[in-house]
Design a protein around this motif. Structure first.
Motif, mmCIF file in Angstrom:
data_model
loop_
_atom_site.group_PDB
_atom_site.id
_atom_site.type_symbol
_atom_site.label_atom_id
_atom_site.label_comp_id
_atom_site.label_asym_id
_atom_site.label_seq_id
_atom_site.Cartn_x
_atom_site.Cartn_y
_atom_site.Cartn_z
ATOM 1 N N ILE A 66 0.872 -1.322 -0.019
ATOM 2 C CA ILE A 66 -0.012 -0.120 0.196
ATOM 3 C C ILE A 66 0.918 1.132 -0.100
ATOM 4 O O ILE A 66 0.632 2.300 -0.771
ATOM 5 N N ALA A 67 1.754 1.360 0.829
ATOM 6 C CA ALA A 67 2.907 2.263 0.754
ATOM 7 C C ALA A 67 3.675 2.439 -0.528
ATOM 8 O O ALA A 67 3.584 3.775 -0.781
ATOM 9 N N VAL A 68 3.976 1.589 -1.159
ATOM 10 C CA VAL A 68 4.539 1.900 -2.419
ATOM 11 C C VAL A 68 3.901 2.112 -3.421
ATOM 12 O O VAL A 68 4.088 3.012 -4.431
ATOM 13 N N ALA A 69 2.758 1.557 -3.691
ATOM 14 C CA ALA A 69 1.597 1.823 -4.481
ATOM 15 C C ALA A 69 1.224 3.365 -4.298
ATOM 16 O O ALA A 69 1.043 4.122 -5.322
ATOM 17 N N GLY A 70 0.834 3.956 -3.028
ATOM 18 C CA GLY A 70 0.523 5.072 -2.758
ATOM 19 C C GLY A 70 1.567 6.214 -3.226
ATOM 20 O O GLY A 70 1.486 7.263 -3.672
ATOM 21 N N LEU A 71 2.646 5.850 -2.956
ATOM 22 C CA LEU A 71 3.887 6.874 -3.165
ATOM 23 C C LEU A 71 3.952 6.839 -4.949
ATOM 24 O O LEU A 71 4.301 7.769 -5.211
ATOM 25 N N ALA A 72 4.273 5.855 -5.393
ATOM 26 C CA ALA A 72 4.364 5.741 -6.953
ATOM 27 C C ALA A 72 3.019 6.452 -7.485
ATOM 28 O O ALA A 72 3.463 7.295 -8.501
ATOM 29 N N MET A 73 1.855 6.366 -6.965
ATOM 30 C CA MET A 73 0.784 7.246 -7.598
ATOM 31 C C MET A 73 0.713 8.721 -7.338
ATOM 32 O O MET A 73 0.314 9.358 -8.050
ATOM 33 N N ALA A 74 1.346 8.971 -6.019
ATOM 34 C CA ALA A 74 1.504 10.385 -5.751
ATOM 35 C C ALA A 74 2.511 10.891 -6.821
ATOM 36 O O ALA A 74 2.384 12.033 -6.907
ATOM 37 N N LEU A 75 3.362 10.419 -7.338
ATOM 38 C CA LEU A 75 4.153 10.891 -8.276
ATOM 39 C C LEU A 75 3.965 11.004 -9.656
ATOM 40 O O LEU A 75 4.033 11.700 -10.430
ATOM 41 N N VAL A 76 3.151 9.396 -10.104
ATOM 42 C CA VAL A 76 2.726 9.398 -11.513
ATOM 43 C C VAL A 76 1.521 10.027 -11.938
ATOM 44 O O VAL A 76 1.839 10.853 -13.187
ATOM 45 N N VAL A 77 0.728 9.993 -10.895
ATOM 46 C CA VAL A 77 -0.752 10.657 -11.561
ATOM 47 C C VAL A 77 -0.523 12.331 -11.717
ATOM 48 O O VAL A 77 -0.947 12.819 -12.782
ATOM 49 N N PRO A 78 -0.202 13.046 -10.604
ATOM 50 C CA PRO A 78 0.041 14.510 -11.023
ATOM 51 C C PRO A 78 0.902 14.871 -12.134
ATOM 52 O O PRO A 78 0.744 15.645 -13.170
ATOM 53 N N ALA A 79 1.989 14.012 -12.312
ATOM 54 C CA ALA A 79 2.987 14.227 -13.492
ATOM 55 C C ALA A 79 2.347 13.995 -14.772
ATOM 56 O O ALA A 79 2.644 14.759 -15.763
ATOM 57 N N LEU A 80 1.399 12.946 -14.862
ATOM 58 C CA LEU A 80 0.713 12.543 -16.255
ATOM 59 C C LEU A 80 -0.511 13.662 -16.489
ATOM 60 O O LEU A 80 -0.681 14.302 -17.561
ATOM 61 N N THR A 81 -1.309 13.877 -15.491
ATOM 62 C CA THR A 81 -2.516 14.487 -15.755
ATOM 63 C C THR A 81 -2.356 16.272 -15.635
ATOM 64 O O THR A 81 -2.803 16.588 -16.537
ATOM 65 N N THR A 82 -1.733 16.433 -14.549
ATOM 66 C CA THR A 82 -1.610 17.961 -14.612
ATOM 67 C C THR A 82 -0.218 18.535 -14.948
ATOM 68 O O THR A 82 -0.261 19.476 -15.950
ATOM 69 N N ILE A 83 0.712 18.344 -14.334
ATOM 70 C CA ILE A 83 2.302 18.753 -14.743
ATOM 71 C C ILE A 83 2.533 18.427 -16.056
ATOM 72 O O ILE A 83 3.027 19.239 -16.805
ATOM 73 N N GLY A 84 2.288 17.197 -16.603
ATOM 74 C CA GLY A 84 2.816 16.648 -17.946
ATOM 75 C C GLY A 84 1.705 17.381 -18.980
ATOM 76 O O GLY A 84 1.875 17.194 -20.204
ATOM 77 N N GLY A 85 0.561 17.679 -18.489
ATOM 78 C CA GLY A 85 -0.450 18.273 -19.661
ATOM 79 C C GLY A 85 -1.146 17.395 -20.380
ATOM 80 O O GLY A 85 -1.705 17.474 -21.377
ATOM 81 N N ARG A 86 -1.262 15.883 -19.764
ATOM 82 C CA ARG A 86 -1.792 14.920 -20.796
ATOM 83 C C ARG A 86 -3.642 15.163 -20.786
ATOM 84 O O ARG A 86 -3.828 15.138 -21.725
ATOM 85 N N GLN A 87 -4.126 15.630 -19.531
ATOM 86 C CA GLN A 87 -5.537 15.627 -19.675
ATOM 87 C C GLN A 87 -5.721 17.172 -20.379
ATOM 88 O O GLN A 87 -5.479 18.357 -19.382
ATOM 89 N N ARG A 88 -6.013 17.302 -21.511
ATOM 90 C CA ARG A 88 -6.354 18.530 -21.972
ATOM 91 C C ARG A 88 -7.314 18.671 -23.121
ATOM 92 O O ARG A 88 -7.539 17.615 -23.793
#
Length: 192
Positions: A66-88
């Motif tokens: 759970i800790a590893v999955a949470g940390l991975a998602m905390a880095l990957v999801v914002p990077a893909l959706t918001t910072i990376g501008g994938r959802q636009r």
């Protein structure tokens, strides 16, 4: 979800916005503050996993994944959706493109209906409004279900805002309707 609210063009509360500003908008993205919210949500999940590892009684076989999955998602999801501008959403003279997390769909202005607003209703203070539309000839169980909930079969990513100026779902719907109307007017023959 609720039934669609008054659309940007058919409600008495329609704000008067200069059409040149609306036609100048070419891109809508998720705002940067969403990256912080997404990071915080998944970091909380990672903290829960760590509390299971080091708590009493200790449960490392459940807590570490759970800790590893949470940390991975905390880095990957914002990077893909918001910072990376994938959802636009990108606008063009011929139509627009909706970039989701894993797919991109292109629509022509002549194939879509007007854009209106719908909202998620988790609570009155947390209501989130987003933009919905119909695609001509669009069928299927998922489309019918979405149409039942929102009045339209398709929706844009929730939370997108104009890149160049402050705005919200109302601004997005007004801009998309202005672009659509301009495209439809240019195809209609002018009678002298």
């Amino acid at each position: 979800m609720s039934a669609p609210q008054n659309g940007p063009q058919n409600g008495p509360e329609t704000p008067q916005v200069d059409e040149r500003i609306l036609l100048g908008l070419r891109s809508f993205r998720l705002p940067a503050w969403r990256a912080l919210v997404q990071f915080g949500l998944f970091a909380t999940l990672a903290a829960l996993g760590l509390s299971m590892v080091f708590g009493q009684p200790s449960r490392p076989e459940i807590g570490w994944p759970i800790a590893v999955a949470g940390l991975a998602m905390a880095l990957v999801v914002p990077a893909l959706t918001t910072i990376g501008g994938r959802q636009r959403v990108e606008l063009f003279d011929e139509g627009f493109s909706v970039h989701g997390l894993f797919s991109t769909r292109h629509y022509r202005w002549s194939e879509v209906s007007d854009f209106s607003l719908a909202s998620l209703l988790p609570g009155r203070g947390m209501r989130q409004t987003y933009v919905v539309f119909d695609l001509s000839g669009d069928r299927g169980a998922l489309v019918a279900f979405n149409r039942f909930l929102t009045g339209k079969g398709r929706s844009l990513p929730i939370g997108i805002e104009p890149v160049d100026l402050p705005g919200n779902a109302v601004t997005v719907a007004l801009a998309l309707n202005a672009w659509r109307q301009r495209a439809l007017d240019s195809k209609t023959p002018q009678v002298p």
